[in-house]
Design a protein around this motif. Structure first.
Motif, PDB file in Angstrom:
ATOM      1  N   MET A 187     -12.564 -39.018  13.585  1.00  0.00           N
ATOM      2  CA  MET A 187     -12.148 -37.739  13.002  1.00  0.00           C
ATOM      3  C   MET A 187     -13.203 -37.258  12.014  1.00  0.00           C
ATOM      4  O   MET A 187     -13.453 -36.061  11.881  1.00  0.00           O
ATOM      5  CB  MET A 187     -10.817 -37.876  12.255  1.00  0.00           C
ATOM      6  CG  MET A 187      -9.594 -37.974  13.122  1.00  0.00           C
ATOM      7  SD  MET A 187      -9.094 -36.418  13.839  1.00  0.00           S
ATOM      8  CE  MET A 187      -8.125 -35.726  12.532  1.00  0.00           C
ATOM      9  N   HIS A 188     -13.814 -38.240  11.318  1.00  0.00           N
ATOM     10  CA  HIS A 188     -14.859 -37.874  10.368  1.00  0.00           C
ATOM     11  C   HIS A 188     -16.063 -37.289  11.089  1.00  0.00           C
ATOM     12  O   HIS A 188     -16.523 -36.194  10.782  1.00  0.00           O
ATOM     13  CB  HIS A 188     -15.266 -39.088   9.533  1.00  0.00           C
ATOM     14  CG  HIS A 188     -16.330 -38.780   8.526  1.00  0.00           C
ATOM     15  ND1 HIS A 188     -17.651 -39.080   8.751  1.00  0.00           N
ATOM     16  CD2 HIS A 188     -16.276 -38.172   7.331  1.00  0.00           C
ATOM     17  CE1 HIS A 188     -18.362 -38.665   7.717  1.00  0.00           C
ATOM     18  NE2 HIS A 188     -17.544 -38.110   6.827  1.00  0.00           N
ATOM     19  N   GLY A 203     -14.551 -34.078  13.423  1.00  0.00           N
ATOM     20  CA  GLY A 203     -13.883 -32.988  12.733  1.00  0.00           C
ATOM     21  C   GLY A 203     -14.562 -32.573  11.447  1.00  0.00           C
ATOM     22  O   GLY A 203     -14.971 -31.422  11.292  1.00  0.00           O
ATOM     23  N   VAL A 204     -14.713 -33.543  10.537  1.00  0.00           N
ATOM     24  CA  VAL A 204     -15.219 -33.192   9.199  1.00  0.00           C
ATOM     25  C   VAL A 204     -16.626 -32.630   9.284  1.00  0.00           C
ATOM     26  O   VAL A 204     -16.952 -31.639   8.615  1.00  0.00           O
ATOM     27  CB  VAL A 204     -15.169 -34.427   8.280  1.00  0.00           C
ATOM     28  CG1 VAL A 204     -15.777 -34.103   6.938  1.00  0.00           C
ATOM     29  CG2 VAL A 204     -13.753 -34.920   8.116  1.00  0.00           C
ATOM     30  N   SER A 262      -8.722 -32.670  16.460  1.00  0.00           N
ATOM     31  CA  SER A 262      -9.517 -31.836  15.541  1.00  0.00           C
ATOM     32  C   SER A 262      -9.587 -30.381  15.990  1.00  0.00           C
ATOM     33  O   SER A 262      -9.620 -29.471  15.169  1.00  0.00           O
ATOM     34  CB  SER A 262     -10.949 -32.362  15.444  1.00  0.00           C
ATOM     35  OG  SER A 262     -10.958 -33.680  15.027  1.00  0.00           O
ATOM     36  N   LEU A 272      -7.093 -27.755  14.655  1.00  0.00           N
ATOM     37  CA  LEU A 272      -7.289 -27.554  13.216  1.00  0.00           C
ATOM     38  C   LEU A 272      -8.525 -26.696  12.973  1.00  0.00           C
ATOM     39  O   LEU A 272      -8.505 -25.774  12.152  1.00  0.00           O
ATOM     40  CB  LEU A 272      -7.443 -28.898  12.509  1.00  0.00           C
ATOM     41  CG  LEU A 272      -6.249 -29.848  12.568  1.00  0.00           C
ATOM     42  CD1 LEU A 272      -6.577 -31.169  11.913  1.00  0.00           C
ATOM     43  CD2 LEU A 272      -5.043 -29.227  11.901  1.00  0.00           C
ATOM     44  N   LEU A 273      -9.595 -26.997  13.721  1.00  0.00           N
ATOM     45  CA  LEU A 273     -10.824 -26.223  13.542  1.00  0.00           C
ATOM     46  C   LEU A 273     -10.612 -24.769  13.948  1.00  0.00           C
ATOM     47  O   LEU A 273     -11.070 -23.847  13.258  1.00  0.00           O
ATOM     48  CB  LEU A 273     -11.954 -26.837  14.370  1.00  0.00           C
ATOM     49  CG  LEU A 273     -12.479 -28.193  13.877  1.00  0.00           C
ATOM     50  CD1 LEU A 273     -13.420 -28.796  14.893  1.00  0.00           C
ATOM     51  CD2 LEU A 273     -13.187 -28.025  12.551  1.00  0.00           C
TER      52      LEU A 273
END
Lengths: 155, 260
Positions: B47-48, B51-52, B153, B156-157
């Motif tokens: 996820m990091h 996504g991040v 992700s 959310l993005l």
């Protein structure tokens, strides 16, 4: 360990930001917060012609939006358009001789149902009917009549 | 002539074989997703990186796309004296189309290509075979967490992209061009429906996340294990993801918004 905990924080922030974005879209951008089906009541009105009225067109009284059109269908027996209006239940004191008319907001604006209160003591109930209606003004029809009339006058 | 037909046959057959391998790979990956859940650390790491690290490019692009929509929309709408509808125009085009599609394209370019390159290199340096030797299933250990992370992700993005874009449109619209701020928001709220617009946009982004992650991971897993093979696989990821996202967008739009 330090590394993984900052990573956790970043992922947490990312997920939180995404959820905030979704909530923003739901509450600020769409009409989720303003009007829900649950606390509303439905009345039907029959129009000779409902013009360009659509499902979700606004229903207003004295210029204030109090509900929306929830369904429109054609009655094959009476050849009328049957329009279901769902009105916010906080406005449950409309008299039962209320007039419904289809108006246009501005010259090119969208069409809406305007309710004009009558003088009756009885209130409109859920599932009730609006008896007095006024159809939409179809611009082509009105223009046609006008031209026809002015041609007649010239004779 | 015969040679041409032969070539055509071989091409068709290899592409169908590849599609079959891809479907099999997808089924394996999805059955591996369950074994990710007891190990959330794997998912969190992915996820990091998926996504991040895509957060910045998504929000900045969203801001600029919203600002451009605000400017262009204003010039068209002001011809009709309908500047107040700017909010509806910006929000509807972002939530329905541009949010899911552009963020999915950026996602394929930013995260998808990285995934393909990473997995392709793992294959080229025989890390995947090494895992199999140690009785660790590379699908469960490597592929499934990445797939799940991409799948989670993407919505959310896309939501962030749309939200930031709408704010960007408002900044330009009411800050620069003088559209009334109240009209911007209230017309938007009156016209956009939660069910029809927001939910359908989220469904789109979920579908795009699924497809983009699948293509990126499969291309990496299926890459020829040389440096040239990995580079070709990365290119194919971006090209195929873009095609699939835009094609699927057309199909989803006709299904969702076709009747009005």
């Amino acid at each position: 360990m330090q590394h993984t905990s900052t990573q956790d924080t970043l992922v947490g922030l990312f997920v939180a930001a995404g959820i905030v974005g979704l909530f923003f879209l739901a509450l600020q951008v769409s009409n989720l917060s303003s009007f829900t089906e649950q606390n509303s009541y439905t009345v039907t009105a029959r129009f000779e012609n409902s013009g360009g009225l659509k499902v979700k067109s606004p229903v207003s009284a004295a210029g204030v939006k109090i509900g929306k059109v929830s369904a429109i269908h054609f009655d094959p027996k009476t050849y009328e358009s049957v329009v279901q209006l769902s009105i916010d239940s906080q406005y449950n004191t409309l008299p039962d001789d209320t007039t419904a008319s289809v108006f246009t907001a501005g010259l090119l604006g969208e069409q809406y149902v305007n309710l004009e209160a009558g003088g009756s003591e009885e209130h409109l109930k859920d599932g009730g009917k609006i008896e007095i209606t006024q159809s939409a003004i179809i611009l082509e029809k009105a223009l046609g009549q006008f031209l026809f009339k002015s041609a007649e006058e010239k004779k | 002539m015969i040679e041409f037909l032969q070539q055509l046959g071989i091409k068709t057959r290899t592409s169908f074989t590849k599609l079959g391998r891809g479907t099999f790979f997808l089924l394996q990956t999805m059955s591996g997703v369950l074994s990710v859940l007891p190990r959330p650390r794997l998912l969190l790491n992915q996820m990091h990186s998926i996504g991040v690290l895509s957060f910045l490019i998504i929000t900045i692009s969203g801001l600029f796309v919203g600002m451009v929509l605000g400017l262009q929309g204003y010039y068209t709408l002001s011809d009709f004296g309908a500047e107040e509808s700017l909010g509806v125009m910006v929000a509807a085009s972002l939530v329905r189309e541009l949010g899911p599609v552009v963020s999915a394209l950026l996602f394929a370019g930013r995260a998808g290509s990285a995934l393909t390159a990473e997995i392709g290199l793992m294959k080229a340096t025989e890390q995947l075979s090494g895992m199999e030797m140690m009785a660790v299933d590379p699908i469960k250990r490597i592929i499934s967490p990445r797939f799940l992370a991409g799948f989670l992700s993407m919505p959310l993005l896309a939501a962030l992209f749309s939200a930031v874009g709408i704010i960007g449109g408002q900044l330009v619209g009411s800050g620069l061009l003088g559209v009334d701020e109240g009209a911007y928001w209230s017309q938007m709220q009156a016209k956009l429906d939660f069910q029809d617009d927001i939910i359908n946009g989220v469904i789109k982004s979920i579908v795009f996340g699924f497809v983009a992650s699948w293509i990126a991971l499969f291309e990496g897993y299926d890459a020829i294990p040389t440096s040239e093979g990995v580079s070709r696989a990365t290119t194919r990821t971006v090209v195929n993801s873009a095609f699939s996202i835009l094609g699927l967008d057309f199909i989803l739009t006709t299904l969702m918004f076709g009747d009005h």
